[in-house]
Design an enzyme around this catalytic site. Structure first.
Site, short mmCIF file in Angstrom:
data_model
loop_
_atom_site.label_atom_id
_atom_site.label_comp_id
_atom_site.label_asym_id
_atom_site.label_seq_id
_atom_site.Cartn_x
_atom_site.Cartn_y
_atom_site.Cartn_z
NE ARG A 170 -0.71 0.09 4.92
CZ ARG A 170 -0.90 1.20 5.59
NH1 ARG A 170 -1.70 2.13 5.13
NH2 ARG A 170 -0.29 1.38 6.75
NE ARG A 174 2.86 8.80 -5.40
CZ ARG A 174 2.76 9.25 -4.17
NH1 ARG A 174 3.72 10.00 -3.64
NH2 ARG A 174 1.69 8.99 -3.44
NE ARG A 249 5.45 -6.46 16.29
CZ ARG A 249 6.44 -6.66 17.14
NH1 ARG A 249 6.40 -7.67 18.00
NH2 ARG A 249 7.49 -5.85 17.15
NE ARG A 279 4.20 6.01 13.31
CZ ARG A 279 3.09 5.96 12.60
NH1 ARG A 279 3.05 6.51 11.40
NH2 ARG A 279 2.02 5.35 13.06
CD GLU A 299 3.81 4.66 16.25
OE1 GLU A 299 3.54 5.87 16.06
OE2 GLU A 299 3.43 3.77 15.48
CE1 TYR A 346 -3.43 0.17 10.28
CE2 TYR A 346 -3.82 0.54 7.95
CZ TYR A 346 -3.54 1.02 9.20
OH TYR A 346 -3.38 2.37 9.38
CG ASP A 348 -5.25 3.90 6.18
OD1 ASP A 348 -4.68 3.68 7.28
OD2 ASP A 348 -4.61 4.16 5.15
#
Ligand code: FAD
Length: 378
Positions: A170, A174, A249, A279, A299, A346, A348
């Site tokens: 995902r 580019r 997780r 992060r 995190e 998962y 969004d």
């Protein structure tokens, strides 16, 4: 007589959207959550004058006008568009991988140069079986080392060769200078915070919200007072783990309040295996704030035992097969499932909103449910 048409277990995105639609269709809804707050993992709160995303940074994005219009009834979004940054050693890289990243690494400037170089470094693999094979076949060793190997190993607690390619597919690669993390038409962060958006969504006479209520401690009474149950918690827990436990997780978050501007952007990913966190989020950049104080969150990925908060389903073949057994069981019992824990996937936020709107569409075409007029405010 039962007081509610629906008991919604979980006041996250799925539960709140479904509850709102049900109330607007004239149904009476009771929403419970075992946490002491609404908004599930989207929950945000003020710390030192900064709106902090307690369960990890949340950036809303969608291409679906219906989802966008629905949420815009309850909040205004700012126009925050995420541009990723990666820290590896002493260098900062543009991320997701785009022409700027390749310019930083190899000094190339055009899409044609990028294609030539990538063609040279890709490790051919006809049918990639795992994440490592897949990413090597796309970008080769050097980019894999900087961006993927350490980060993925930390995040999932497993070698990338043991993980399915779907985890990383995902994230775009580019060959243009477009460094937006998400390419969707509608993007932003709610002005005033996610919690405020949820409070507006749940503000309806036909919705009762009860917090700090664990479904499993009061299942008999709760189910006895509602016609149907919409469940957004862990599906294996609902069935008493009778076929075994689904793997997740977890994460641990460490906040720090500092003066000034820590990193000049909202999120920096730390991709080296030797750095224990994945992060750092500096929340004020989601709202373009220039306040004196700042809040940063480190995190840390973590194993997920029963006591920990489950964040990411580890959807490998064994877990997917186990989930299917639970799903079949839910189908037989008439339980309605929604959201990331109950469907063990998962998602969004926009996907969860769409899923909830779709379930509501289906439910409210049913003829056999009583229709109650909304209660009048006292
Ligand atoms: P949840 O928000 O988890 O809600 C489920 C609720 O059910 C919880 O509040 C829980 O307490 C409650 N519950 C569970 N069991 C019980 C019980 N027994 N009794 C009562 N209540 C119970 N999405 C994006 O679009 N953009 C992002 O940038 C983004 N960033 C993310 C970052 C992180 C670290 C994570 C983990 C996710 C991110 N997401 C993002 C995904 C987003 O969080 C989810 O799509 C969304 O929160 C899912 O909503 P939900 O209702 O399915 O689950």
């Amino acid at each position: 007589m039962r007081r509610y048409d629906y008991l919604v277990v979980g006041c996250g995105m799925f539960g709140a959207v479904f509850a709102r639609r049900a109330a607007e269709a004239g149904r009476r809804v009771r929403v419970i959550d075992k946490r002491p707050h609404i908004a599930g993992n989207c929950y945000s709160e003020q710390i030192a004058g900064v709106e902090v995303h307690r369960y990890g940074p949340h950036i809303f994005h969608t291409d679906n006008p219906r989802v966008w219009q629905f949420l815009n009834r309850f909040t205004e979004f700012n126009n925050y568009t995420h541009h990723g940054r990666v820290r590896h050693g002493n260098r900062v890289w543009s991320f997701p991988i785009n022409l700027m990243t390749l310019a930083q690494l190899w000094g190339i400037r055009t899409p044609a140069e990028a294609e030539r170089k990538l063609h040279e470094v890709r490790v051919p693999c006809e049918k990639p079986q795992n994440l490592q094979e897949w990413i090597l076949s796309q970008v080769g060793e050097e980019l894999y080392e900087i961006f993927v190997r350490g980060y993925t190993t930390k995040q999932w607690g497993r070698d990338p060769a043991e993980l399915p390619p779907s985890i990383i597919r995902r994230i775009p690669i580019r060959q243009t200078y477009d460094d937006r993390y998400f390419a969707d038409r509608f993007q932003g962060v709610p002005i005033g915070g996610y919690t405020h958006m949820f409070a507006n969504m749940l503000d309806h006479d036909a919705i009762d919200v009860e917090l700090g209520v664990d479904y499993f401690e009061h299942a008999g009474e709760l189910e006895g007072d509602a016609e149907r149950v919409v469940y957004t918690g862990k599906i294996d827990e609902y069935f008493g783990y009778r076929f075994g436990e689904l793997e997740y997780r977890s994460l641990r978050f460490e906040n720090e309040v500092l003066e000034g501007d820590f990193q000049g952007t909202a999120i920096v990913n730390y991709t080296e295996a030797a750095v224990p966190f994945t992060r750092i989020t500096e929340h004020k950049h989601f709202e373009f704030q220039t306040s004196r104080q700042t809040v940063i969150t480190r995190e840390y990925p973590a194993a997920c035992d029963r006591g920990q908060v489950p964040y990411y389903p580890i959807r490998d073949a064994a877990n997917a097969a186990l989930y299917e057994r639970y799903r079949a069981e839910a189908g037989r019992s008439g339980l309605l499932l929604g959201g990331r824990l109950a469907t063990y996937q998962y998602y969004d936020m926009h996907q969860v909103v769409a899923q909830a709107l779709t379930l509501a569409d289906k439910e409210f075409q049913r003829e056999d449910l009583p229709v109650h007029p909304p209660r009048l405010a006292a």
